[in-house]
Design a protein around this motif. Structure first.
Motif, mmCIF file in Angstrom:
data_model
loop_
_atom_site.group_PDB
_atom_site.id
_atom_site.type_symbol
_atom_site.label_atom_id
_atom_site.label_comp_id
_atom_site.label_asym_id
_atom_site.label_seq_id
_atom_site.Cartn_x
_atom_site.Cartn_y
_atom_site.Cartn_z
ATOM 1 N N ASP A 121 0.593 -1.172 0.098
ATOM 2 C CA ASP A 121 0.251 -0.449 0.083
ATOM 3 C C ASP A 121 1.089 1.335 -0.206
ATOM 4 N N ALA A 122 1.921 1.625 1.209
ATOM 5 C CA ALA A 122 2.635 2.718 0.770
ATOM 6 C C ALA A 122 3.675 2.715 -0.632
ATOM 7 N N ALA A 123 4.371 1.410 -1.079
ATOM 8 C CA ALA A 123 4.518 1.441 -2.717
ATOM 9 C C ALA A 123 3.949 2.140 -3.475
ATOM 10 N N GLU A 124 2.256 1.885 -3.271
ATOM 11 C CA GLU A 124 1.708 2.299 -4.542
ATOM 12 C C GLU A 124 1.226 3.888 -4.300
ATOM 13 N N ARG A 125 1.100 4.098 -2.945
ATOM 14 C CA ARG A 125 0.820 5.464 -2.946
ATOM 15 C C ARG A 125 1.618 6.057 -3.246
ATOM 16 N N SER A 126 3.327 5.893 -2.942
ATOM 17 C CA SER A 126 4.559 6.240 -2.972
ATOM 18 C C SER A 126 4.135 6.275 -4.710
ATOM 19 N N VAL A 127 4.504 5.829 -5.214
ATOM 20 C CA VAL A 127 3.991 5.924 -6.808
ATOM 21 C C VAL A 127 2.610 6.999 -7.328
ATOM 22 N N ALA A 128 2.134 6.727 -6.969
ATOM 23 C CA ALA A 128 0.560 8.172 -6.878
ATOM 24 C C ALA A 128 1.068 9.074 -7.042
ATOM 25 N N ASP A 129 1.858 9.585 -6.204
ATOM 26 C CA ASP A 129 1.965 10.731 -6.183
ATOM 27 C C ASP A 129 2.481 10.833 -7.009
ATOM 28 N N LEU A 130 4.398 10.138 -7.473
ATOM 29 C CA LEU A 130 5.143 10.481 -8.216
ATOM 30 C C LEU A 130 4.417 11.265 -9.184
ATOM 31 N N ARG A 131 2.966 9.999 -9.570
ATOM 32 C CA ARG A 131 3.149 10.569 -11.200
ATOM 33 C C ARG A 131 2.544 11.948 -11.027
ATOM 34 N N LEU A 132 1.699 12.014 -10.111
ATOM 35 C CA LEU A 132 0.971 13.300 -9.618
ATOM 36 C C LEU A 132 1.074 15.039 -9.507
ATOM 37 N N LYS A 133 2.299 14.330 -9.136
ATOM 38 C CA LYS A 133 3.303 15.853 -8.668
ATOM 39 C C LYS A 133 4.189 16.150 -9.310
ATOM 40 N N LEU A 134 4.803 14.882 -9.807
ATOM 41 C CA LEU A 134 6.280 14.767 -11.084
ATOM 42 C C LEU A 134 6.080 16.025 -11.973
ATOM 43 N N ASP A 135 7.175 16.864 -12.513
ATOM 44 C CA ASP A 135 6.821 18.281 -13.342
ATOM 45 C C ASP A 135 7.192 17.537 -14.672
ATOM 46 N N PRO A 136 7.309 17.706 -16.039
ATOM 47 C CA PRO A 136 7.354 16.696 -16.594
ATOM 48 C C PRO A 136 9.179 17.141 -17.724
ATOM 49 N N ALA A 137 7.979 19.200 -17.665
ATOM 50 C CA ALA A 137 9.508 20.249 -18.197
ATOM 51 C C ALA A 137 10.950 19.889 -17.328
ATOM 52 N N THR A 138 10.643 19.908 -15.456
ATOM 53 C CA THR A 138 11.704 19.560 -14.786
ATOM 54 C C THR A 138 12.570 18.486 -15.852
ATOM 55 N N LEU A 139 11.591 17.105 -15.515
ATOM 56 C CA LEU A 139 11.729 15.892 -15.885
ATOM 57 C C LEU A 139 12.714 15.797 -17.372
ATOM 58 N N ASP A 140 12.732 16.605 -17.473
ATOM 59 C CA ASP A 140 13.224 16.396 -19.270
ATOM 60 C C ASP A 140 14.757 17.364 -18.879
ATOM 61 N N THR A 141 14.354 18.654 -18.457
ATOM 62 C CA THR A 141 16.216 19.187 -18.099
ATOM 63 C C THR A 141 16.675 18.240 -17.423
ATOM 64 N N ALA A 142 16.813 17.654 -16.257
ATOM 65 C CA ALA A 142 17.016 16.361 -16.452
ATOM 66 C C ALA A 142 18.025 15.290 -16.558
ATOM 67 N N VAL A 143 17.477 14.844 -17.387
ATOM 68 C CA VAL A 143 17.472 13.866 -18.328
ATOM 69 C C VAL A 143 18.333 14.380 -19.170
ATOM 70 N N GLU A 144 18.620 15.648 -19.586
ATOM 71 C CA GLU A 144 19.491 16.741 -20.829
ATOM 72 C C GLU A 144 20.461 16.961 -20.270
ATOM 73 N N ILE A 145 20.658 17.229 -18.683
ATOM 74 C CA ILE A 145 21.737 17.009 -18.112
ATOM 75 C C ILE A 145 22.815 16.321 -18.213
ATOM 76 N N LEU A 146 21.677 15.113 -17.884
ATOM 77 C CA LEU A 146 22.849 13.743 -17.788
ATOM 78 C C LEU A 146 23.051 13.282 -19.168
ATOM 79 N N ALA A 147 22.266 13.466 -19.840
ATOM 80 C CA ALA A 147 22.833 12.943 -20.891
ATOM 81 C C ALA A 147 23.738 13.479 -22.072
ATOM 82 N N LYS A 148 23.508 14.520 -21.379
ATOM 83 C CA LYS A 148 25.029 15.606 -22.378
ATOM 84 C C LYS A 148 26.445 15.520 -21.412
ATOM 85 N N ALA A 149 26.383 14.855 -19.915
ATOM 86 C CA ALA A 149 27.775 14.525 -19.235
ATOM 87 C C ALA A 149 29.014 13.974 -19.558
ATOM 88 N N GLU A 150 29.728 14.406 -19.789
ATOM 89 C CA GLU A 150 30.970 13.073 -20.602
ATOM 90 C C GLU A 150 30.638 11.694 -19.012
#
Length: 280
Positions: A121-150
């Motif tokens: 139940d705790a795992a399900e609540r955590s994942v549901a909260d992540l889906r609801l609150k995570l900002d897609p634009a911020t996630l994209d920025t994080a991916v771009e930063i890591l993808a460019k790193a040597e």
């Protein structure tokens, strides 16, 4: 004495209940601005614990110098000295594992079937909260930063270590150059010392924040590397230094916190970085 300053030979409180009692007792004699800080501090102790002087001043509607005057009026050397009491409150608030087990037994949750239900139940609540609150634009920025790193430096000690170690394994399989900063033999500083502005660090830490993770993330920032943080609050010490920070608040079962959402986000970042690099 100015601003109702306490006598120098009186020991200042080093625990939050005593400090709260002192603030309540002194509030009627404090000037208006210091009373404003006192009210904010009692209503928002977490903000005081992890904010900077500038951010706390802005949120409480005063100047940073007022925070220093408030701290000194209570007998502390300065704002940082006072802030330690608020930080200790958070450390003290986290129950020990023995206390969690005792609480679990008292609630009749020691049977394995009930444990599984509770953690699922705790795992399900955590994942549901992540889906609801995570900002897609911020996630994209994080991916771009890591993808460019040597090289991607993975920093997450104590309870965050299973996440970074699995990311190191997955990134290795996907051909992503990375370095797992594991701090073995106390060599964390030496490991992070190889980082350069061409690299990025992914730092993961949650309340009560592993001090070594915080120090290593700040060291990477000082060497002009990009920083992506996964943490649980804007007041986390690894949030302000991040070029992109992703918020996760894991649900808990009887004080034992899930890591399900953090692992889901970690694997999302890992696979997304591999995919983004393949597009170039």
């Amino acid at each position: 004495m100015d601003d109702g300053e306490i006598e120098l030979d009186e020991p200042v409180p080093r625990d939050f209940p005593a400090l709260r009692a002192l603030i309540a007792a002194r509030a009627p004699t404090l000037p208006r601005r210091l009373t404003q800080v006192a009210s904010f501090a009692l209503d928002n102790p977490d903000d005081i614990a992890f904010g900077t002087a500038a951010s706390v001043a802005q949120r409480s509607g005063v100047q940073p110098s007022t925070l220093v005057r408030f701290s000194q009026a209570l007998g502390y050397q300065g704002f940082s000295d006072l802030q330690e009491v608020f930080r200790a409150r958070l450390r003290d608030r986290v129950p020990s594992y023995e206390e969690r087990l005792k609480q679990l037994r008292e609630h009749g949750g020691s049977k394995s079937g009930l444990l599984l239900q509770g953690f699922a139940d705790a795992a399900e609540r955590s994942v549901a909260d992540l889906r609801l609150k995570l900002d897609p634009a911020t996630l994209d920025t994080a991916v771009e930063i890591l993808a460019k790193a040597e090289t991607i430096y993975l920093v997450g000690l104590r309870r965050s270590f299973p996440i970074t170690s699995y990311m190191a394994y997955a990134m290795g399989k996907l051909g992503i150059r990375n370095l797992l900063v594991d701090g073995i033999a106390g060599l964390g500083a030496e490991q992070i010392g190889f980082i350069s502005p061409r690299d990025a660090v992914l730092a993961i830490s949650f309340t009560p924040y592993a001090s070594e993770t915080v120090n290593l993330a700040h060291a990477a920032k000082a060497r002009h590397a990009k920083v992506v943080s996964i943490t649980d609050s804007i007041f986390s010490p690894i949030a302000p230094i991040a070029d992109a920070w992703l918020e996760i608040v894991e649900a808990d079962f009887e004080g034992f916190r899930s890591m399900a959402a953090t692992m889901a986000l970690a694997m999302t970042l890992t696979v997304a970085v591999a995919s983004r690099r393949g597009e170039r």
